[in-house]
Scaffold this motif. Structure first.
Motif, short mmCIF file in Angstrom:
data_model
loop_
_atom_site.label_atom_id
_atom_site.label_comp_id
_atom_site.label_asym_id
_atom_site.label_seq_id
_atom_site.Cartn_x
_atom_site.Cartn_y
_atom_site.Cartn_z
N ALA A 138 9.03 -22.16 4.78
CA ALA A 138 8.55 -20.78 4.81
C ALA A 138 7.26 -20.62 5.61
CB ALA A 138 8.33 -20.27 3.39
N LEU A 139 7.04 -19.40 6.05
CA LEU A 139 5.78 -19.00 6.70
C LEU A 139 5.11 -17.97 5.80
CD1 LEU A 139 3.77 -18.74 9.11
CD2 LEU A 139 5.31 -16.97 10.01
N MET A 140 3.85 -18.23 5.47
CA MET A 140 3.11 -17.29 4.62
C MET A 140 1.81 -16.92 5.33
SD MET A 140 2.28 -17.42 0.54
CE MET A 140 1.32 -18.93 0.58
N PHE A 141 1.53 -15.64 5.39
CA PHE A 141 0.31 -15.18 6.05
C PHE A 141 -0.14 -13.85 5.45
CE2 PHE A 141 3.80 -13.43 8.49
CZ PHE A 141 3.41 -12.13 8.79
N THR A 142 -1.36 -13.48 5.76
CA THR A 142 -1.88 -12.18 5.32
C THR A 142 -2.12 -11.29 6.53
OG1 THR A 142 -4.20 -12.88 5.42
CG2 THR A 142 -3.05 -13.19 3.32
N SER A 143 -2.04 -10.00 6.29
CA SER A 143 -2.44 -9.02 7.30
C SER A 143 -3.25 -7.94 6.62
CB SER A 143 -1.22 -8.43 7.99
OG SER A 143 -0.46 -7.64 7.08
N ARG A 144 -4.01 -7.20 7.40
CA ARG A 144 -4.81 -6.09 6.89
C ARG A 144 -4.11 -4.79 7.25
NH1 ARG A 144 -9.59 -6.86 3.68
NH2 ARG A 144 -10.27 -9.00 4.06
N VAL A 145 -3.97 -3.90 6.29
CA VAL A 145 -3.31 -2.62 6.54
C VAL A 145 -4.25 -1.49 6.16
CG1 VAL A 145 -1.00 -3.57 6.21
CG2 VAL A 145 -2.23 -2.63 4.25
N PRO A 146 -4.14 -0.34 6.86
CA PRO A 146 -5.03 0.79 6.54
C PRO A 146 -4.72 1.38 5.18
CG PRO A 146 -3.37 1.43 8.15
CD PRO A 146 -3.24 -0.07 7.98
N LEU A 147 -5.71 2.09 4.66
CA LEU A 147 -5.58 2.72 3.34
C LEU A 147 -4.87 4.06 3.42
CD1 LEU A 147 -9.23 2.06 2.11
CD2 LEU A 147 -7.20 0.66 1.65
N GLY A 148 -5.06 4.79 4.53
CA GLY A 148 -4.48 6.14 4.69
C GLY A 148 -5.55 7.11 5.14
N VAL A 149 -5.77 8.17 4.38
CA VAL A 149 -6.82 9.14 4.69
C VAL A 149 -8.08 8.78 3.92
CG1 VAL A 149 -7.50 11.58 4.60
CG2 VAL A 149 -5.11 10.96 5.06
N VAL A 150 -9.19 8.71 4.64
CA VAL A 150 -10.49 8.37 4.03
C VAL A 150 -11.39 9.59 4.04
CG1 VAL A 150 -12.55 6.92 4.22
CG2 VAL A 150 -10.30 5.95 4.73
N GLY A 151 -11.96 9.92 2.89
CA GLY A 151 -12.97 10.97 2.81
C GLY A 151 -14.34 10.38 3.07
N VAL A 152 -15.07 10.96 4.01
CA VAL A 152 -16.40 10.48 4.40
C VAL A 152 -17.42 11.55 4.02
CG1 VAL A 152 -17.88 9.87 6.36
CG2 VAL A 152 -15.50 9.05 6.28
#
Length: 488
Positions: A138-152
């Motif tokens: 198997a290949l196992m890895f992580t990725s970063r994904v956006p949260l969606g809409v961010v209130g600033v």
């Protein structure tokens, strides 16, 4: 005396268009150096405006997240170029709207340019790791994904740098933004967003809605389609933001108050310590969350330090931030001026000795502005109000101590833990300070107010939600980790 009535009206920016609020109401943004001058009119928005902005951000995020991170970075580079071309105009607007001197405003705007370019480069950095799996096939890895809409949600004291250090990482990592600036500096905010629009940022990626915190800020906290909220402001409001976000399961990041100490030891370079104390405590009229507030000085150099400090403070030129030679401008608003004056009165009433200042300036060039003298107290006990509560004004409290251990104990005797500094030539004192000081930013032989964009920034204790902003640390808030397991 009549007020200026020809100022421009600035609109909300929603889905790539400038739009009047559904309320059809606007309010004036006043120059704190001259309350007769209206810098501009800004929208008094309602929930309908916010809902439109969130809907636009949700729709835009579907395509924005599909864009490669390097391609998103190209937009940030263009945004930086446009902001740089408009630097002088934006800095002048900032000075007229919140009072800091023009050189400071130019420096802050230049910092905004640098932040955009820094995060544009983040589009080329790795966003995950390969992790060994117990399954050899198997290949196992992580990725970063956006949260969606961010209130600033941002404050008035750094109306360019703080919004940009939140918006830039939010969008480089694939999120879209609904931006609510402080109403006191919403004209400056509109000029930043004008730069983003000129750079060709796709419609809906960044939306701006101005209005009362109780309406638009609270609406951001409660909106079910806003996945995360990043907030900088007061401790009281920040806690309410966190509680509201937690109640509906939204991610939140809070940067709040500070009561930042500087420790001056018996072996310190006193000239260096004095310059840094004045710069850290009084620049921007003390209106920084990292501003020096408590000055803890060992008894062996206390009198010499005090004498040098008073001599330098008496030389400071106070006036309109646009005037050549002005070192310190007005408080940002009538409300902030009254807050500062109330703390000065508390210092007097609780028994601190007023060494210098403490008065509102109302004559001549100061008559139409929100000016207060830089103020220095001594004989301040650690439990006095002016030694415990954030003033957000040009007030320094001198505290005499015998030992470094006593200085550190007093420095840590605060609900806040944002920044702190020490002046010493002794490496043992330096290391003891670094180890024992409960603050998110500790600086040796430098003022408490220095923050670098490429380094993590945030506080301990009640100063933050224990997350960090800026630098590569920003990815921790603005993304979620996805773990991927692949087997043929």
């Amino acid at each position: 005396m009549s007020v200026e009535t020809t100022a421009k009206t600035y609109l909300n920016y929603i889905n790539g268009e400038w739009k009047e609020s559904a309320s059809r109401e606007a309010e004036a943004s006043i120059n704190p150096a001259n309350k007769q001058e209206i810098v501009g009119y800004v929208q008094k928005s309602v929930r309908e405006d916010l809902n439109q902005a969130v809907q636009a951000a949700c729709q835009a995020q579907r395509q924005w997240r599909k864009l490669s991170a390097p391609a998103r970075g190209e937009y940030l580079y263009r945004m930086a170029d446009v902001l740089e071309r408009n630097l002088s105009q934006i800095a002048e607007t900032m000075t007229r709207e919140m009072g800091k001197t023009l050189p400071e405003a130019k420096g802050e705007t230049a910092r905004g340019v640098a932040i955009l370019r820094y995060y544009a480069g983040e589009g080329m950095r790795k966003t995950g790791d390969v992790i060994p799996s117990t399954d050899a096939e198997a290949l196992m890895f992580t990725s970063r994904v956006p949260l969606g809409v961010v209130g600033v949600i941002t404050p008035w004291n750094f109306p360019v740098a703080i919004p940009i250090w939140k918006i830039a990482p939010a969008i480089i990592y694939g999120n879209t933004v609904v931006f609510k600036p402080a109403q006191e500096t919403a004209v400056t905010a509109a000029k930043i967003v004008e730069c983003f629009a000129e750079a060709g940022l796709p419609a809906g990626v960044v939306n701006m809605v101005t209005g009362a915190g109780s309406v638009i800020g609270q609406g951001i906290v409660e909106h079910p389609d806003i996945a995360a909220i990043t907030f900088t402001g007061s401790d009281q409001v920040g806690k309410a933001v966190g509680q509201g976000a937690l109640a509906r399961g939204a991610k939140y990041q809070l940067e709040m108050g500070g009561k930042n100490p500087v420790i001056v030891t018996n072996d310190a370079d006193l000239d260096q310590a004095v310059e840094a104390t004045i710069s850290g405590g009084l620049r921007s009229t003390g209106q920084k969350c990292t501003a020096t507030s408590r000055v803890i000085v060992q008894s062996g150099v206390y009198e010499a330090f005090k004498e040098k400090l008073l001599a330098k403070v008496k030389e400071l030129q106070i006036g309109d931030g646009l005037a050549t030679g002005t070192w310190m401008g007005p408080c940002a608003s009538d409300k902030q001026l009254n807050t500062v004056l109330s703390y000065i009165e508390k210092g007097r009433s609780e028994g601190a000795t007023l060494l210098y200042g403490g008065q509102r300036l109302t004559d001549g060039e100061w008559k139409n502005g929100f000016y207060v003298q830089p103020t220095i107290f001594e004989n301040v006990s650690p439990q006095m109000t002016i030694a415990q509560e954030e003033i957000f004004g040009p007030v320094l409290a001198l505290i005499k101590v015998e030992t470094l251990d006593q200085a550190l104990e007093i420095a840590n005797d605060s609900q806040f833990g944002l920044s702190a500094s020490i002046f010493t030539k002794n490496i043992g004192s330096m290391l003891s300070f670094i180890q024992k000081m409960d603050a998110g930013l500790v600086r040796v032989n430098a003022e408490s107010a220095g923050v670098e964009l490429q380094a993590p920034f945030g506080g301990m204790k009640q100063s933050s939600s224990h997350s960090r902003e800026q630098g590569q640390a920003a990815i921790e808030f603005f993304t979620a980790i996805k773990t991927v397991f692949v087997k043929p």
